[in-house]
Scaffold this active site. Structure first.
Site, PDB file in Angstrom:
ATOM      1  N   CYS A   1       0.867  -0.929  -0.027  1.00 46.93           N
ATOM      2  CA  CYS A   1      -0.006   0.002  -0.021  1.00 46.93           C
ATOM      3  C   CYS A   1       0.769   1.190   0.113  1.00 46.93           C
ATOM      4  O   CYS A   1       2.131   0.943  -0.637  1.00 46.93           O
ATOM      5  CB  CYS A   1      -1.062  -0.170   1.193  1.00 46.93           C
ATOM      6  SG  CYS A   1      -0.340   0.127   2.705  1.00 46.93           S
TER       7      CYS A   1
ATOM      8  N   ARG B   1      -3.332  -0.694   5.268  1.00 45.55           N
ATOM      9  CA  ARG B   1      -3.815  -1.918   4.721  1.00 45.55           C
ATOM     10  C   ARG B   1      -2.801  -3.042   4.458  1.00 45.55           C
ATOM     11  O   ARG B   1      -3.247  -4.280   4.405  1.00 45.55           O
ATOM     12  CB  ARG B   1      -4.176  -1.413   3.288  1.00 45.55           C
ATOM     13  CG  ARG B   1      -5.399  -0.388   3.348  1.00 45.55           C
ATOM     14  CD  ARG B   1      -5.824   0.483   2.207  1.00 45.55           C
ATOM     15  NE  ARG B   1      -4.711   1.496   1.861  1.00 45.55           N
ATOM     16  CZ  ARG B   1      -4.590   2.124   0.840  1.00 45.55           C
ATOM     17  NH1 ARG B   1      -5.733   2.118  -0.246  1.00 45.55           N
ATOM     18  NH2 ARG B   1      -3.599   2.864   0.492  1.00 45.55           N
TER      19      ARG B   1
ATOM     20  N   ASP C   1      -7.888   4.081   1.335  1.00 42.37           N
ATOM     21  CA  ASP C   1      -6.982   4.422   2.314  1.00 42.37           C
ATOM     22  C   ASP C   1      -7.805   4.811   3.732  1.00 42.37           C
ATOM     23  O   ASP C   1      -8.145   5.989   3.366  1.00 42.37           O
ATOM     24  CB  ASP C   1      -5.708   5.266   2.076  1.00 42.37           C
ATOM     25  CG  ASP C   1      -4.806   5.235   3.053  1.00 42.37           C
ATOM     26  OD1 ASP C   1      -4.745   4.744   4.026  1.00 42.37           O
ATOM     27  OD2 ASP C   1      -3.587   5.751   2.588  1.00 42.37           O
TER      28      ASP C   1
END
Length: 142
Positions: free
Chosen positions: A8, A14, A114
């Site tokens: 990420c 994440r 996100d």
């Protein structure tokens, strides 16, 4: 696919969540994570860590790290959260293009937003997507 790299941006929400969930679902695979703009040496973000804990996953001993050439070369499969991450990695590492895929590939190429610096609800939404998509990959890779 024995070596899987989850990617990420910051490597604190994440990708470490995907890494820990996949490690639990695929214990015989080598699964790691890194970030395109990593907050190097940071642990898992507090909300993400809490969600991992609440769902029975390991949230300990993570240190964010930056994506670099050796990680890309060593990985058999690279799972990213958004199409723009995929495009960026493919342009930086063209020889790896064939092994860079969305975590949400098996769910209509779903992108995982996100949650960083957002509400706990944003984290919960991302976590649910990550967990569901990790299960799809685990089913394919078992």
């Amino acid at each position: 696919f024995d070596k899987i790299l989850c990617v990420c941006i910051g490597n604190i929400c994440r990708s470490p969540s995907a890494e820990r969930i996949l490690q639990a679902k695929l214990p015989n695979k080598n699964i790691t994570s890194a970030g395109l703009g990593a907050l190097v040496d940071h642990g898992i973000e507090q909300h993400a860590a809490q969600l991992l804990q609440d769902h029975g996953f390991n949230d300990q001993d993570h240190k964010a790290r930056q994506v670099e050439n050796q990680l890309i070369v060593n990985a058999d499969l690279i799972l990213v959260m958004e199409k723009k991450h995929q495009q960026r990695l493919m342009s930086q590492y063209p020889s790896a293009s064939g092994k860079i895929m969305l975590l949400g590939k098996w769910n209509n190429n779903e992108e995982i937003p996100d949650p960083y610096k957002k509400s706990i609800e944003a984290f919960e939404h991302s976590f649910e997507q990550i967990e569901k998509n990790c299960q799809h990959w685990a089913d394919k890779l078992k």
